[in-house]
Design a protein around this motif. Structure first.
Motif, PDB file in Angstrom:
ATOM      1  N   THR A  13       0.275   6.079 -11.973  1.00 42.65           N
ATOM      2  CA  THR A  13       0.133   5.676 -10.575  1.00 42.65           C
ATOM      3  C   THR A  13       1.361   4.926 -10.076  1.00 42.65           C
ATOM      4  O   THR A  13       2.120   4.357 -10.855  1.00 42.65           O
ATOM      5  CB  THR A  13      -1.097   4.777 -10.372  1.00 42.65           C
ATOM      6  OG1 THR A  13      -0.981   3.653 -11.247  1.00 42.65           O
ATOM      7  CG2 THR A  13      -2.370   5.533 -10.667  1.00 42.65           C
ATOM      8  N   VAL A  14       1.486   4.928  -8.755  1.00 38.41           N
ATOM      9  CA  VAL A  14       2.624   4.309  -8.100  1.00 38.41           C
ATOM     10  C   VAL A  14       2.594   2.794  -8.289  1.00 38.41           C
ATOM     11  O   VAL A  14       3.581   2.183  -8.665  1.00 38.41           O
ATOM     12  CB  VAL A  14       2.565   4.629  -6.584  1.00 38.41           C
ATOM     13  CG1 VAL A  14       3.745   4.005  -5.871  1.00 38.41           C
ATOM     14  CG2 VAL A  14       2.521   6.123  -6.369  1.00 38.41           C
ATOM     15  N   VAL A  15       1.437   2.209  -8.055  1.00 40.09           N
ATOM     16  CA  VAL A  15       1.349   0.755  -8.043  1.00 40.09           C
ATOM     17  C   VAL A  15       1.266   0.176  -9.453  1.00 40.09           C
ATOM     18  O   VAL A  15       2.121  -0.584  -9.878  1.00 40.09           O
ATOM     19  CB  VAL A  15       0.125   0.291  -7.199  1.00 40.09           C
ATOM     20  CG1 VAL A  15       0.150  -1.221  -7.014  1.00 40.09           C
ATOM     21  CG2 VAL A  15       0.109   0.999  -5.851  1.00 40.09           C
ATOM     22  N   GLY A  16       0.248   0.592 -10.213  1.00 36.15           N
ATOM     23  CA  GLY A  16      -0.001  -0.059 -11.497  1.00 36.15           C
ATOM     24  C   GLY A  16       0.505   0.719 -12.700  1.00 36.15           C
ATOM     25  O   GLY A  16       0.298   0.295 -13.838  1.00 36.15           O
ATOM     26  N   LYS A  17       1.162   1.855 -12.470  1.00 35.85           N
ATOM     27  CA  LYS A  17       1.669   2.716 -13.558  1.00 35.85           C
ATOM     28  C   LYS A  17       0.556   3.097 -14.544  1.00 35.85           C
ATOM     29  O   LYS A  17       0.770   3.240 -15.738  1.00 35.85           O
ATOM     30  CB  LYS A  17       2.812   2.023 -14.324  1.00 35.85           C
ATOM     31  CG  LYS A  17       3.996   1.639 -13.440  1.00 35.85           C
ATOM     32  CD  LYS A  17       4.911   2.826 -13.197  1.00 35.85           C
ATOM     33  CE  LYS A  17       5.998   2.531 -12.175  1.00 35.85           C
ATOM     34  NZ  LYS A  17       5.602   2.739 -10.779  1.00 35.85           N
ATOM     35  N   PRO A  35      -2.313   5.586 -16.223  1.00 39.06           N
ATOM     36  CA  PRO A  35      -2.412   7.029 -16.412  1.00 39.06           C
ATOM     37  C   PRO A  35      -3.574   7.612 -15.605  1.00 39.06           C
ATOM     38  O   PRO A  35      -4.620   6.973 -15.472  1.00 39.06           O
ATOM     39  CB  PRO A  35      -2.665   7.169 -17.911  1.00 39.06           C
ATOM     40  CG  PRO A  35      -3.316   5.883 -18.312  1.00 39.06           C
ATOM     41  CD  PRO A  35      -2.730   4.827 -17.405  1.00 39.06           C
ATOM     42  N   ARG A  36      -3.381   8.809 -15.086  1.00 42.05           N
ATOM     43  CA  ARG A  36      -4.438   9.486 -14.335  1.00 42.05           C
ATOM     44  C   ARG A  36      -4.491  10.963 -14.720  1.00 42.05           C
ATOM     45  O   ARG A  36      -3.503  11.528 -15.183  1.00 42.05           O
ATOM     46  CB  ARG A  36      -4.198   9.388 -12.824  1.00 42.05           C
ATOM     47  CG  ARG A  36      -4.332   7.998 -12.255  1.00 42.05           C
ATOM     48  CD  ARG A  36      -5.777   7.562 -12.149  1.00 42.05           C
ATOM     49  NE  ARG A  36      -5.872   6.149 -11.784  1.00 42.05           N
ATOM     50  CZ  ARG A  36      -5.836   5.690 -10.542  1.00 42.05           C
ATOM     51  NH1 ARG A  36      -5.706   6.523  -9.535  1.00 42.05           N
ATOM     52  NH2 ARG A  36      -5.930   4.408 -10.309  1.00 42.05           N
ATOM     53  N   VAL A  64       5.280  11.682  -2.064  1.00 35.16           N
ATOM     54  CA  VAL A  64       3.933  11.805  -1.515  1.00 35.16           C
ATOM     55  C   VAL A  64       3.938  11.418  -0.040  1.00 35.16           C
ATOM     56  O   VAL A  64       3.465  12.145   0.814  1.00 35.16           O
ATOM     57  CB  VAL A  64       2.933  10.954  -2.321  1.00 35.16           C
ATOM     58  CG1 VAL A  64       1.635  10.832  -1.573  1.00 35.16           C
ATOM     59  CG2 VAL A  64       2.720  11.586  -3.673  1.00 35.16           C
ATOM     60  N   THR A  65       4.551  10.279   0.265  1.00 36.52           N
ATOM     61  CA  THR A  65       4.589   9.863   1.669  1.00 36.52           C
ATOM     62  C   THR A  65       5.451  10.821   2.472  1.00 36.52           C
ATOM     63  O   THR A  65       5.130  11.157   3.599  1.00 36.52           O
ATOM     64  CB  THR A  65       5.124   8.424   1.808  1.00 36.52           C
ATOM     65  OG1 THR A  65       6.027   8.199   0.757  1.00 36.52           O
ATOM     66  CG2 THR A  65       3.994   7.427   1.776  1.00 36.52           C
TER      67      THR A  65
END
Ligand code: FAD
Ligand code: FES
Lengths: 456, 110
Positions: free
Chosen positions: B50-54, B56-57, B102-103
């Motif tokens: 993830t962008v904020v918390g790094k 895994p997804r 993404v943005t």
């Protein structure tokens, strides 16, 4: 860029969209149907045209029967554009989409939004860990790729789709470590009020009973009335903990499938600026339409599960009704009421069990509105329930304002996966009904489009 | 990165295969399935961070609504891998962070 013009443009190749297209064609209307999936079928009949016979067998009769509709659609003369992701719908009937890296425009005298449902988010601690997915998502893997869990799987939540998947897995020989059922026992009492309606839908009831009997026969451990679900693990799921009959239970899991019903996919209808209202029985937003599904005074209609959850059969009937109304507006049908009457009777028959199901499988408050402040509500921007409550204390009145407070709902999913939770969380904290809190303002593009795609 | 796969596709379900390249490694997968399905059956557990918390997804919805399956496909970042069918020779790279694209792709979402 390609452009097509038609009497009727349909978005979504599920039961609602396919049936609407067939009906419209039978009255001589020109029809273009767009869907972001490559093949027709929607969610319920995904992959039905190409599924090998053993997969048809595993998925059951209610799946295989979808071939009747897909073949009727294929011979209807409607034009199907597969792999077409719709990113903008204008109230005058213009639909913009991208397909294979280039853009297209379909201009309809009338447009039907039949974008179906999505699984309701299940915001509990750890639900973002790899290895946690929706049960519907796992069913998509089965329908679309024939994929089955490699090891024992844990299923948790409530609702017909969860039990259906369990039954399909058992038929396919997959092993289920546990079914953790969150159905509230007191819901049985509430649901009893609707039994008369439910009896009219006795076929569906009988199906439900058959599924549960199969689970017992296969000796799947079923924990019922479970609360306090939390996913365990650091960088991937390792287990599920929950409370069952007053005791804390932990089951190990490397694959955990969550489900608590489906909700309308309203992204398109919101993006057109149309009015929506909170459906207190189904705990979700639904577009405000007339009886035929028309959005205000626009050229747009909505049918199927994207209008309110009615199930596949009723979705198809609703699609036909919308198409009939449109054919009447275009002068192709002169006896609308006479033609609509039997369809309206069918619709009532197919939906008679809904109030019973909605009441019985009403997802628990704690699984929709996280009490545990550490639960991630907005998965994209990683905003927690505690943060959202804090925004409300600081004066935040509704979902739109959470964006300014902490980018909640501003990630790539555009609020699809946090919107309902944020609405209910703010409503609960402020002590007002969801209608007063509202929803995110959704603007096109509702799907990612690149500049490159727009210029091709 | 790749470990024991969470999903498997029985041989009986496979008519034709194609080869895709994930982070430099070849993977032979059934034709006609989505990239996300191919990777899940190929033992990929983390698709991105993830962008904020790094954190895994991996895919959650498999139907284009959650955007958890974003991955770089043939040089194009942030594709929804659950909606893209596999193609022979396809090059796939997992993404870390990746806020920028993404943005950039979405334009004004506010
Ligand atoms: C994952 C999942 C699995 C389900 N499985 C079952 C099941 O096995 N049995 C059952 O009885 N019910 C099932 N349901 C409930 C079921 O979806 C419905 O009752 C039925 O499919 C609704 O029909 P529909 O035509 O309204 O929409 P759907 O069948 O959902 O069709 C909607 C279509 O719209 C398309 N679409 C959406 N947005 C866009 C866009 N922006 N651009 C282009 N196309 C778009 C989608 O790709 C989809 O094909 C499932 C629901 C979900 C979410
Ligand atoms: S898995 Fe949800 S968008 Fe692909």
């Amino acid at each position: 860029m390609s452009e097509v013009v038609a009497d009727f443009v349909v978005i979504g190749a599920g039961p609602a969209g396919m049936a609407a297209a067939c009906e419209a064609r039978s009255h001589g209307l020109s029809v273009v149907l767009l869907d972001e999936q490559a093949a027709i079928g929607g969610q319920i009949y995904r992959g039905v045209e190409t599924a090998p016979s053993d997969r048809l067998e595993v998925l059951g009769k209610d799946y295989a029967v979808g071939r009747d509709l897909t073949s009727a659609f294929c011979s209807s003369g409607a034009r199907h554009v597969g792999g077409a992701t719709v990113w903008n719908v204008s109230t005058d009937g213009t639909v913009d989409y991208v397909t294979n890296g280039s853009s297209g425009k379909a201009v309809g005298k009338y447009v039907l939004i039949a974008s179906g449902a999505m699984e309701r988010p299940f915001p509990i601690r750890g639900w973002t860990l790899p290895g946690v997915m929706g049960a519907g998502a796992a069913q998509i893997l089965l329908k679309g790729a024939g994929a089955l869990p490699s090891g024992p799987v844990v299923l948790a939540g409530c609702g017909p789709l969860l039990y259906l998947l369990a039954w399909q897995y058992l038929r396919a020989g997959a092993s289920i470590r546990a079914l953790v059922d969150t159905t509230d026992r007191s819901a049985h009492l509430h649901a009893a009020r609707y039994v008369t309606g439910a009896l009219l839908g006795w076929r569906d009831l009988a199906k439900g009973i058959k599924l549960l009997a199969a689970l017992r026969r296969h000796r799947v451990p079923v924990y019922s009335g479970c609360t306090d679900l939390a996913v365990e693990g650091e960088s991937r799921v390792e287990g599920l903990s929950f409370r069952h009959g007053g005791k804390l239970v932990q089951v190990p899991a490397s694959l955990l499938l969550l489900h608590q019903g489906v909700v309308p996919n309203t992204q398109i209808s919101w993006s057109t600026g149309s009015a929506h209202r909170w459906n207190a029985e189904q705990l979700c937003w639904q577009p405000v339409t007339d009886v035929w599904g028309r959005l205000g005074e626009t050229s747009l209609y909505v049918a199927g599960d994207s209008r309110a959850i009615v199930g596949a059969q009723a979705s198809a009937v609703q699609g036909r009704l919308a198409a009939l109304a449109i054919a009447a507006r275009l002068g192709a049908v002169t006896d609308l009421d006479r033609r609509a009457a039997p369809l309206q009777r069918d619709f009532r028959r197919h939906t008679s069990i809904r109030p019973f199901l909605d009441s019985l499988y009403r997802p628990r408050d704690e699984n929709r509105i996280p009490q545990d402040g550490g639960v991630l509500v907005c998965r994209c921007e990683e905003v927690t329930a505690a943060q959202i409550r804090r925004y409300v204390e600081l004066g935040c009145q509704g979902p739109n304002q959470t964006k300014a407070f902490g980018r909640c709902g501003m990630g790539p999913c555009q609020g699809r996966f946090c919107g309902l939770t944020v609405t209910e969380l703010i409503a609960g904290t402020r002590g007002v009904p969801p209608d007063e809190v509202g929803y995110y303002r959704i603007r096109p593009p509702i799907k990612p489009v690149t500049l490159g795609e727009l210029t091709r | 990165m790749t470990t024991e796969a969470l999903f498997s596709i029985p041989h009986t379900a496979v008519v034709k295969t194609v080869t895709i390249i994930i982070d430099g490694k070849s993977l032979t997968v059934p034709d006609g399935i989505s990239v996300a399905a191919a990777l899940l059956a190929g033992g990929v557990r983390d698709f991105r961070s993830t962008v904020v918390g790094k954190a895994p997804r991996a895919p959650y919805c498999m139907m284009g609504v959650c955007f958890e399956c974003l991955i770089e496909i043939d040089g194009v970042p942030a594709r929804q891998s659950c909606l893209v069918p596999v193609r022979d020779g396809m090059r796939i790279r997992r993404q870390d962070g990746a806020a920028d694209l993404v943005t950039a792709n979405l334009g004004d979402v506010a």
